[in-house]
Design a protein around this motif. Sequence first.
Motif, mmCIF file in Angstrom:
data_model
loop_
_atom_site.group_PDB
_atom_site.id
_atom_site.type_symbol
_atom_site.label_atom_id
_atom_site.label_comp_id
_atom_site.label_asym_id
_atom_site.label_seq_id
_atom_site.Cartn_x
_atom_site.Cartn_y
_atom_site.Cartn_z
ATOM 1 N N ALA A 20 0.822 -1.210 0.000
ATOM 2 C CA ALA A 20 0.000 0.000 0.000
ATOM 3 C C ALA A 20 0.854 1.257 0.000
ATOM 4 N N ASP A 21 2.048 1.198 0.585
ATOM 5 C CA ASP A 21 2.945 2.358 0.673
ATOM 6 C C ASP A 21 4.305 1.953 0.118
ATOM 7 N N LEU A 22 4.527 2.259 -1.151
ATOM 8 C CA LEU A 22 5.748 1.819 -1.839
ATOM 9 C C LEU A 22 7.003 2.392 -1.185
ATOM 10 N N ALA A 23 6.987 3.671 -0.811
ATOM 11 C CA ALA A 23 8.170 4.294 -0.201
ATOM 12 C C ALA A 23 8.509 3.635 1.133
ATOM 13 N N ALA A 24 7.502 3.404 1.961
ATOM 14 C CA ALA A 24 7.747 2.776 3.256
ATOM 15 C C ALA A 24 8.255 1.345 3.076
ATOM 16 N N ALA A 25 7.663 0.619 2.125
ATOM 17 C CA ALA A 25 8.096 -0.759 1.871
ATOM 18 C C ALA A 25 9.530 -0.784 1.348
ATOM 19 N N THR A 81 20.234 -1.664 -1.474
ATOM 20 C CA THR A 81 19.434 -0.620 -2.112
ATOM 21 C C THR A 81 18.834 -1.233 -3.382
ATOM 22 N N PRO A 82 17.667 -0.747 -3.786
ATOM 23 C CA PRO A 82 17.060 -1.313 -4.985
ATOM 24 C C PRO A 82 17.920 -1.057 -6.225
ATOM 25 N N TYR A 83 17.962 -2.021 -7.117
ATOM 26 C CA TYR A 83 18.656 -1.815 -8.389
ATOM 27 C C TYR A 83 17.698 -1.213 -9.419
ATOM 28 N N PHE A 84 16.393 -1.346 -9.178
ATOM 29 C CA PHE A 84 15.373 -0.795 -10.068
ATOM 30 C C PHE A 84 14.390 -0.071 -9.172
ATOM 31 N N ASP A 85 14.227 1.245 -9.394
ATOM 32 C CA ASP A 85 13.416 2.052 -8.486
ATOM 33 C C ASP A 85 12.561 3.015 -9.286
ATOM 34 N N GLN A 86 11.323 2.601 -9.530
ATOM 35 C CA GLN A 86 10.381 3.407 -10.294
ATOM 36 C C GLN A 86 9.070 3.491 -9.514
ATOM 37 N N PRO A 87 8.219 4.464 -9.834
ATOM 38 C CA PRO A 87 6.944 4.571 -9.112
ATOM 39 C C PRO A 87 6.034 3.355 -9.287
ATOM 40 N N PHE A 88 6.265 2.562 -10.343
ATOM 41 C CA PHE A 88 5.412 1.404 -10.606
ATOM 42 C C PHE A 88 6.044 0.088 -10.163
ATOM 43 N N TYR A 89 7.313 0.117 -9.693
ATOM 44 C CA TYR A 89 7.982 -1.108 -9.293
ATOM 45 C C TYR A 89 9.323 -0.780 -8.658
ATOM 46 N N VAL A 90 9.637 -1.489 -7.581
ATOM 47 C CA VAL A 90 10.952 -1.385 -6.936
ATOM 48 C C VAL A 90 11.506 -2.803 -6.861
ATOM 49 N N PHE A 111 18.254 -13.506 -6.802
ATOM 50 C CA PHE A 111 16.818 -13.574 -7.053
ATOM 51 C C PHE A 111 16.196 -12.195 -6.889
ATOM 52 N N GLU A 112 15.059 -12.008 -7.498
ATOM 53 C CA GLU A 112 14.347 -10.733 -7.472
ATOM 54 C C GLU A 112 13.349 -10.675 -6.325
ATOM 55 N N LEU A 113 13.420 -9.615 -5.542
ATOM 56 C CA LEU A 113 12.374 -9.299 -4.582
ATOM 57 C C LEU A 113 11.769 -7.997 -5.091
ATOM 58 N N GLY A 114 10.510 -8.061 -5.520
ATOM 59 C CA GLY A 114 9.874 -6.905 -6.137
ATOM 60 C C GLY A 114 8.750 -6.346 -5.286
ATOM 61 N N LEU A 115 8.631 -5.035 -5.306
ATOM 62 C CA LEU A 115 7.550 -4.343 -4.613
ATOM 63 C C LEU A 115 6.680 -3.651 -5.645
ATOM 64 N N LEU A 116 5.371 -3.890 -5.556
ATOM 65 C CA LEU A 116 4.420 -3.336 -6.514
ATOM 66 C C LEU A 116 3.385 -2.498 -5.770
ATOM 67 N N ILE A 151 12.011 -6.557 -19.480
ATOM 68 C CA ILE A 151 11.467 -7.571 -18.576
ATOM 69 C C ILE A 151 9.955 -7.611 -18.767
ATOM 70 N N VAL A 152 9.419 -8.805 -19.000
ATOM 71 C CA VAL A 152 7.986 -8.973 -19.216
ATOM 72 C C VAL A 152 7.447 -9.921 -18.143
ATOM 73 N N CYS A 153 6.364 -9.508 -17.487
ATOM 74 C CA CYS A 153 5.738 -10.310 -16.436
ATOM 75 C C CYS A 153 4.276 -10.553 -16.759
ATOM 76 N N ALA A 154 3.750 -11.637 -16.244
ATOM 77 C CA ALA A 154 2.336 -11.970 -16.360
ATOM 78 C C ALA A 154 1.961 -12.808 -15.151
ATOM 79 N N VAL A 155 0.678 -12.779 -14.792
ATOM 80 C CA VAL A 155 0.200 -13.577 -13.665
ATOM 81 C C VAL A 155 -1.142 -14.194 -14.054
ATOM 82 N N VAL A 156 -1.294 -15.476 -13.723
ATOM 83 C CA VAL A 156 -2.569 -16.161 -13.891
ATOM 84 C C VAL A 156 -2.999 -16.676 -12.525
ATOM 85 N N ARG A 157 -4.280 -17.027 -12.431
ATOM 86 C CA ARG A 157 -4.772 -17.715 -11.240
ATOM 87 C C ARG A 157 -4.982 -19.163 -11.670
#
Length: 123
Positions: free
Chosen positions: A13-18, A29-38, A45-50, A96-102
């Motif tokens: 819910a709070d990208l900056a705090a996370a 420190t994050p290697y990728f830091d954008q408003p839509f993904y950190v 391995f990748e630990l991503g924040l959305l 980098i391309v991502c997708a998610v299914v249920r």
Amino acid sequence: MLKGLRSIGYPVADLAAAKNWYSAVTGLTPYFDQPFYVGFNVGGFELGLLPAEGKAAVPGEPHTLWGVDDIAASYAALLERGATPHYPPTDVGGGIVCAVVRDPFGNLLGLIHNPHFDPAAVR
């Protein structure tokens, strides 16, 4: 189709705090830091924040991302086998391309094609 675990994405819910919290607990420190993904590289391995707002994923629904060579074909194959769309294949930057299914059992199953993934960096 699936090549191995690559990443986990945590909707927050709070990208900056996370970002600050995960920086503190990983010592990185994050290697990728954008408003839509950190993104953090943790042991290869990748630990991503959305940011959760406006996204299909909600806090409490983390999903792993499995590496694939052809994300469009893999996504289609999963849908043909009874999975339902959750997040279509999307370029998230840097090729980098991502997708998610249920899956048919209600679980989130993520796919990632990351041309920068280096299996030799996994510890």
